[in-house]
Design an enzyme around this catalytic site. Sequence first.
Site, PDB file in Angstrom:
ATOM      1  CD  GLU A 175      -3.414  -0.907   2.010  1.00  0.00           C
ATOM      2  OE1 GLU A 175      -2.959  -0.046   2.868  1.00  0.00           O
ATOM      3  OE2 GLU A 175      -4.266  -1.638   1.833  1.00  0.00           O
ATOM      4  CD  GLU A 363      -3.804  -5.722   3.976  1.00  0.00           C
ATOM      5  OE1 GLU A 363      -4.614  -5.123   4.495  1.00  0.00           O
ATOM      6  OE2 GLU A 363      -2.473  -5.432   4.079  1.00  0.00           O
TER       7      GLU A 363
HETATM    8  C1  NOJ Z   1      -3.966  -2.144   5.429  1.00  0.00           C
HETATM    9  C2  NOJ Z   1      -2.486  -2.354   5.553  1.00  0.00           C
HETATM   10  O1  NOJ Z   1      -1.954  -3.169   4.627  1.00  0.00           O
HETATM   11  C3  NOJ Z   1      -2.600  -3.194   6.980  1.00  0.00           C
HETATM   12  O2  NOJ Z   1      -1.434  -2.911   7.755  1.00  0.00           O
HETATM   13  C4  NOJ Z   1      -3.802  -2.563   8.004  1.00  0.00           C
HETATM   14  O3  NOJ Z   1      -3.693  -3.164   9.146  1.00  0.00           O
HETATM   15  C5  NOJ Z   1      -5.102  -2.989   7.394  1.00  0.00           C
HETATM   16  N1  NOJ Z   1      -5.127  -2.602   6.023  1.00  0.00           N
HETATM   17  C6  NOJ Z   1      -6.333  -2.463   8.085  1.00  0.00           C
HETATM   18  O4  NOJ Z   1      -6.286  -1.264   8.332  1.00  0.00           O
END
Ligand code: NOJ
Length: 451
Positions: A175, A363
Amino acid sequence: MDTEHSFSSLNRSLFGDDFAWGVSTAALQIEGSCDVDGKSASIWDTFSLKRGKILNGDKPTHACDFYKEYQRDIDLVKQLNIPNFRFSIAWSRILPNGTGEVNQVGVAHYNQVIDYCLQQGIEPWVTIYHWDLPQILEDNGGWTNRKIVNWFSNFVTVCAQNFGDRVRHWMVMNEPAVFTGAGYFLGIHAPGRTGLRNFLPAIHHVVLSIVAGAKILRELCPDAQIGNTFSCSYIEPYADKPRHIAAAKRADALINRLYIEPLLGLGYPTDEVKALKGINKYILPGDEANMSFDFDFIGVQNYTREIVKYSFFTPYIGASLVKAQDRGVELTEMKWEVYPPCIYEMIKKFNAYPQIKKLIITENGAAFPDVVFNNEVDDQRRVTYLQTHLQQVLKAKQEGYNVEGYFVWTLTDNFEWAEGYHPRFGLVYIDFETQHRIIKNSGRWFAQFLG
Ligand code: NOJ
């Protein structure tokens, strides 16, 4: 409800035998042991010491104690029938000076984690960089310093040389829009820098570093699958009016297009956000050839949708988000709207890039206020969240869109960055005082689903 995709008929085989099922984590969020065995501080270790930066003053010092007790949690991955485990490497653990001398104890740790996964029949998916820059590099400018392309290349080389004989799936960075936007523009994530003068150089150096890293991996690990993961939100205009529609397009450029487009060879989305033209200053002759890469897969990470409206007062972008809590919709603990079609829309959106060979949801998940009762956690809302989002993934797949995997965020409750330990995203509950674990009903459901 569309009965064809009703929950009872939602079964793994509908996604096909080659569909990759997994669970995702990140080093800083789970490991703890922040200053042992030669590890130096990361920007999140130092950021969390500053007053008011992390909710409740929480710190990643212990987290889930994964560094010491990794076997316990990998055993849980196995118990939940999850075939793929995604985790990241803490840069400051294996290169305490950021570059140069390798800390063999740190390398040995990740070798043990990888080997233990493989012994359990679990495939390791490794993210090289999940936001925990060594503080020593931040002290030298961090992502705003162009030298970071070399520093990062060094880190990737050490990872490829030490782990590349066993790791078959790599994600270069996680991200980029979030860690540069929140960390170098808004200042709400580590290292807490603000403004375009930090954000714009960081963007370009991150793009160059992702490509440099991907090329190193391809050369040193020719049989591995090389990817990168991207955050995204389904964006809709507040109303069907030209000024809101235009504002939504600008937000989309910043939130969804900023990194994927240059990396696919399409350049920065300066058409929509004029302020991004300031990046040109940091693009040196020859850079164009080093800004894109032919990834084997693209990781899409999606949780929600955003409603965007025109805003005269928001600098550079002239758009603002209409908060979900003001819209009377179902919210997660992150105050994100629960809106399952968002993931279908994102799969469709990324499918519009013909350069993407393989798309994987790396994710998806949700934080809800979990309650322990009789050593059980009945998190029905999370079960429903996962099922309804998976239904949308299946719908996209059955309509012929490219989507070849789904990873839940996350295995255990953990350190949720600026939100500390408050939001619980895990399939497994953790009592952070005792480190006692309880498989939530969502974990039981996922295990059963994966069978
Ligand atoms: C994106 C991130 O990659 C991760 O580190 C984070 O905890 C989750 N989303 C939830 O916000």
